[in-house]
Design a protein around this motif. Structure first.
Motif, mmCIF file in Angstrom:
data_model
loop_
_atom_site.group_PDB
_atom_site.id
_atom_site.type_symbol
_atom_site.label_atom_id
_atom_site.label_comp_id
_atom_site.label_asym_id
_atom_site.label_seq_id
_atom_site.Cartn_x
_atom_site.Cartn_y
_atom_site.Cartn_z
ATOM 1 N N GLU A 42 34.582 25.722 -22.422
ATOM 2 C CA GLU A 42 33.591 26.793 -22.519
ATOM 3 C C GLU A 42 32.650 26.435 -23.657
ATOM 4 O OE1 GLU A 42 31.751 30.413 -21.461
ATOM 5 O OE2 GLU A 42 33.483 29.429 -20.528
ATOM 6 N N ARG A 43 31.369 26.415 -23.377
ATOM 7 C CA ARG A 43 30.367 26.125 -24.406
ATOM 8 C C ARG A 43 29.801 27.450 -24.910
ATOM 9 N NH1 ARG A 43 26.414 21.103 -24.327
ATOM 10 N NH2 ARG A 43 28.460 20.269 -24.922
ATOM 11 N N VAL A 44 29.939 27.683 -26.217
ATOM 12 C CA VAL A 44 29.504 28.934 -26.824
ATOM 13 C C VAL A 44 28.597 28.625 -28.007
ATOM 14 C CG1 VAL A 44 31.593 30.157 -26.122
ATOM 15 C CG2 VAL A 44 31.522 29.033 -28.341
ATOM 16 N N THR A 45 27.891 29.632 -28.457
ATOM 17 C CA THR A 45 27.019 29.513 -29.620
ATOM 18 C C THR A 45 27.679 30.174 -30.821
ATOM 19 O OG1 THR A 45 25.864 31.555 -29.053
ATOM 20 C CG2 THR A 45 24.959 29.481 -28.194
ATOM 21 N N GLY A 46 27.175 29.855 -31.988
ATOM 22 C CA GLY A 46 27.722 30.428 -33.215
ATOM 23 C C GLY A 46 26.801 30.184 -34.384
ATOM 24 N N VAL A 47 27.298 30.536 -35.555
ATOM 25 C CA VAL A 47 26.511 30.404 -36.773
ATOM 26 C C VAL A 47 27.473 30.142 -37.932
ATOM 27 C CG1 VAL A 47 26.560 32.865 -37.307
ATOM 28 C CG2 VAL A 47 24.679 31.464 -38.159
ATOM 29 N N LEU A 48 26.986 29.418 -38.940
ATOM 30 C CA LEU A 48 27.780 29.179 -40.147
ATOM 31 C C LEU A 48 27.553 30.320 -41.133
ATOM 32 C CD1 LEU A 48 27.274 25.369 -40.866
ATOM 33 C CD2 LEU A 48 29.205 26.481 -39.764
ATOM 34 N N GLN A 49 28.622 30.729 -41.780
ATOM 35 C CA GLN A 49 28.513 31.741 -42.815
ATOM 36 C C GLN A 49 29.638 31.556 -43.822
ATOM 37 O OE1 GLN A 49 28.969 35.496 -40.746
ATOM 38 N NE2 GLN A 49 31.141 35.556 -41.208
ATOM 39 N N ALA A 50 29.457 32.138 -45.003
ATOM 40 C CA ALA A 50 30.490 32.059 -46.029
ATOM 41 C C ALA A 50 31.711 32.856 -45.603
ATOM 42 C CB ALA A 50 29.961 32.576 -47.360
ATOM 43 N N ARG A 51 32.888 32.345 -45.932
ATOM 44 C CA ARG A 51 34.120 33.017 -45.516
ATOM 45 C C ARG A 51 34.223 34.392 -46.148
ATOM 46 N NH1 ARG A 51 39.266 29.340 -45.852
ATOM 47 N NH2 ARG A 51 37.896 28.234 -44.384
ATOM 48 N N SER A 52 33.743 34.540 -47.370
ATOM 49 C CA SER A 52 33.776 35.842 -48.034
ATOM 50 C C SER A 52 32.637 36.749 -47.595
ATOM 51 C CB SER A 52 33.726 35.660 -49.555
ATOM 52 O OG SER A 52 34.824 34.897 -50.003
ATOM 53 N N ASP B 283 32.195 23.505 -28.260
ATOM 54 C CA ASP B 283 32.940 23.289 -27.019
ATOM 55 C C ASP B 283 34.396 23.661 -27.279
ATOM 56 O OD1 ASP B 283 30.804 22.411 -25.510
ATOM 57 O OD2 ASP B 283 31.027 20.335 -26.178
ATOM 58 N N ILE B 284 34.859 24.677 -26.559
ATOM 59 C CA ILE B 284 36.228 25.152 -26.702
ATOM 60 C C ILE B 284 37.018 24.746 -25.474
ATOM 61 C CG2 ILE B 284 37.706 27.160 -27.044
ATOM 62 C CD1 ILE B 284 35.371 28.594 -28.276
ATOM 63 N N GLU B 285 38.132 24.089 -25.710
ATOM 64 C CA GLU B 285 39.005 23.684 -24.614
ATOM 65 C C GLU B 285 39.797 24.903 -24.156
ATOM 66 O OE1 GLU B 285 42.964 21.036 -24.262
ATOM 67 O OE2 GLU B 285 41.227 19.955 -25.055
ATOM 68 N N ILE B 286 39.446 25.386 -22.960
ATOM 69 C CA ILE B 286 40.090 26.590 -22.444
ATOM 70 C C ILE B 286 41.430 26.272 -21.798
ATOM 71 C CG2 ILE B 286 39.831 28.565 -20.913
ATOM 72 C CD1 ILE B 286 37.960 28.513 -23.314
ATOM 73 N N GLU B 287 41.459 25.180 -21.005
ATOM 74 C CA GLU B 287 42.679 24.875 -20.243
ATOM 75 C C GLU B 287 42.707 23.391 -19.923
ATOM 76 O OE1 GLU B 287 44.897 26.383 -16.126
ATOM 77 O OE2 GLU B 287 42.786 26.839 -16.521
ATOM 78 N N ARG B 288 43.864 22.785 -20.007
ATOM 79 C CA ARG B 288 44.057 21.382 -19.637
ATOM 80 C C ARG B 288 45.237 21.310 -18.663
ATOM 81 N NH1 ARG B 288 44.454 16.843 -24.197
ATOM 82 N NH2 ARG B 288 42.266 17.482 -24.374
ATOM 83 N N ARG B 289 44.966 20.769 -17.460
ATOM 84 C CA ARG B 289 46.000 20.704 -16.429
ATOM 85 C C ARG B 289 45.988 19.322 -15.790
ATOM 86 N NH1 ARG B 289 45.811 25.951 -12.694
ATOM 87 N NH2 ARG B 289 48.048 25.468 -12.632
ATOM 88 N N ALA B 290 47.124 18.925 -15.231
ATOM 89 C CA ALA B 290 47.211 17.663 -14.497
ATOM 90 C C ALA B 290 46.367 17.754 -13.231
ATOM 91 C CB ALA B 290 48.659 17.348 -14.154
ATOM 92 N N LEU B 291 45.843 16.597 -12.799
ATOM 93 C CA LEU B 291 44.967 16.603 -11.617
ATOM 94 C C LEU B 291 45.697 17.061 -10.365
ATOM 95 C CD1 LEU B 291 42.847 13.352 -12.085
ATOM 96 C CD2 LEU B 291 42.078 15.719 -12.240
ATOM 97 N N TRP B 292 46.989 16.675 -10.241
ATOM 98 C CA TRP B 292 47.696 17.057 -9.026
ATOM 99 C C TRP B 292 47.910 18.574 -8.974
ATOM 100 C CZ3 TRP B 292 52.433 19.462 -9.158
ATOM 101 C CH2 TRP B 292 53.136 19.433 -10.377
#
Length: 425
Positions: free
Chosen positions: A68-78, A402-411
């Protein structure tokens, strides 16, 4: 006689040219002849088996990844501290600039508010009125203090006089007691003399009257002493009442003074509004300049905390929230540093919210009607290597993740319809 015909000359059946010469001349234009035979069945079988094994290996060990491709922004943790104008006014002083380091409590901006009426500056007139009321309170407090001191001085003098008089009475009472004791002893000595007719009845009666006078005088002195003690107690009570009344009046005046001071502070705050740094950090997002009019609630500047590391805040739609977990790796591409040239960067999910963010808080014209969750991601490093040097990332940089949502075998991916039909996905 038979004549024998002559025999024909012998025939030469050999080639005119040598075979080697003829072989050299053959195929000079089209080349030598090729002998092409069919491919053997074993070769075809081996090729098909190898291809089948390769496909089977890909199906078994190959994997399909859904991202899943998402948008975001950088900010200070506090969190970034945003300073807004508490009211409408004119920005008279802006002693900081973009990127300047400040400490908590430093004045970052000064905003003046002015209100005019037909008599002039309304705020200045109110300030003058408040100062006059404060001066009146001080004058009244001084007058009441002088009056209190005068009354206390009178009561103290009266108390001193009463105590002195009480001491005099006590001394006189002691003298009367001594005189009475002497007179009683003399009376006792005169009794046998009266019986022997040595002392006349008149002398004995006179001595008895003297003892009675001494006793009566002592009684009168005791009564006067009691009255004086009562009067002294009354003076002390009046003094305590006076002090208590003055304390109550002082408390009322102090309350009025505090109310007036609070009103002055409120008026001063409305007239001169100071914006101070809430934390140690760096000034950023300066939007105004000195002399500009500032609307109430408008953002003047922001302060990025100094000791707070950066983190990425991703806007993840609800359809991609099912398989997210803390610690999951995320690939980040900063818009300021195109990934085609500077590559992608790693991060790890640190916090996954339990509730989505209302659309009113996201802002903008969102065409995507899906609910959005704000997922926090810790950066692997807060710099980007560009042209041989490490450039720092800044709060506010936008990014794509890019967030890896799911990884499965091809079969399993191929047979998903069957698993879904049997309920064993």
């Amino acid at each position: 006689m038979t004549t024998t015909p002559p025999s024909p000359p012998p025939r030469d059946d050999g080639p005119l040219f040598r075979p080697e010469a003829l072989a050299a001349r053959v195929g000079t234009l089209t080349g030598p002849a090729l002998s092409i035979g069919p491919v053997g069945a074993r070769v075809w079988t081996a090729l098909v088996v190898a291809l089948a094994l390769a496909v089977l290996g890909v199906l078994i060990w190959g994997q399909h990844t859904r991202k899943e491709r998402v948008t975001g922004v950088l900010q200070a943790r506090s969190g970034v501290s945003t300073l807004v104008a508490p009211g409408t006014g004119v920005l008279m002083r802006l002693p900081v600039k973009e990127g300047q380091t400040v400490r908590a409590g430093d004045v970052l901006a000064e905003i003046h508010q002015t209100q005019h009426s037909d008599l002039g500056d309304a705020l200045s007139q109110v300030e003058v009125s408040l100062r006059e009321r404060q001066q009146a309170l001080r004058t009244e407090a001084a007058r009441r203090h002088d009056s209190l001191q005068a009354r206390l001085s009178g009561l103290d003098e009266r108390t001193s006089h009463l105590r002195q008089s009480a001491r005099s009475l006590q001394t006189e009472l002691q003298l009367q007691a001594q005189q009475q004791a002497v007179a009683e002893r003399l009376l006792e000595q005169m009794r046998p003399l009266r019986d022997d007719r040595i002392v006349s009845e008149l002398q004995f009666a006179q001595q008895l009257q003297l003892v009675t006078q001494h006793a009566s005088r002592q009684q009168e002195l005791r009564r006067q002493s009691t009255q004086m003690q009562a009067e002294l107690a009354q003076v002390q009570t009046d003094r305590q009442h006076l002090l208590a009344d003055e304390a109550a009046q002082s408390a009322l005046r102090q309350r009025d003074a505090l109310t007036l001071h609070a009103e002055q502070a409120q008026r001063r705050r409305e007239q001169v509004m100071l914006l101070r740094a809430p934390v140690n950090g760096t000034v950023t997002n300066l939007r105004l300049a000195e002399g500009q009019t500032v609307a109430g609630g408008a953002t003047v500047l922001s302060v990025v905390p100094a000791a707070s590391p950066l983190e990425a805040v991703l806007r993840v739609p609800s359809t991609a929230m099912g398989f997210l977990r803390p610690g999951q790796t995320v690939r980040l591409a900063y818009d300021a540093f195109p990934y085609q040239r500077f590559g992608q960067h790693r991060g790890q999910i640190t916090a996954i919210p339990l509730a989505d963010v209302p659309a009113s808080e996201l802002g903008g014209n969102r065409q995507d009607t899906r609910a959005v969750f704000l997922v926090h991601v810790a950066l692997e490093r807060d710099t980007v290597v560009a042209y041989g040097q490490a450039l720092p990332l800044r709060s506010g940089h936008t990014l794509v993740a890019d967030i890896e949502i799911e990884r499965r075998a091809l079969w399993r991916w191929l047979f998903d319809p069957l698993f879904a039909f049997t309920g064993r996905l």
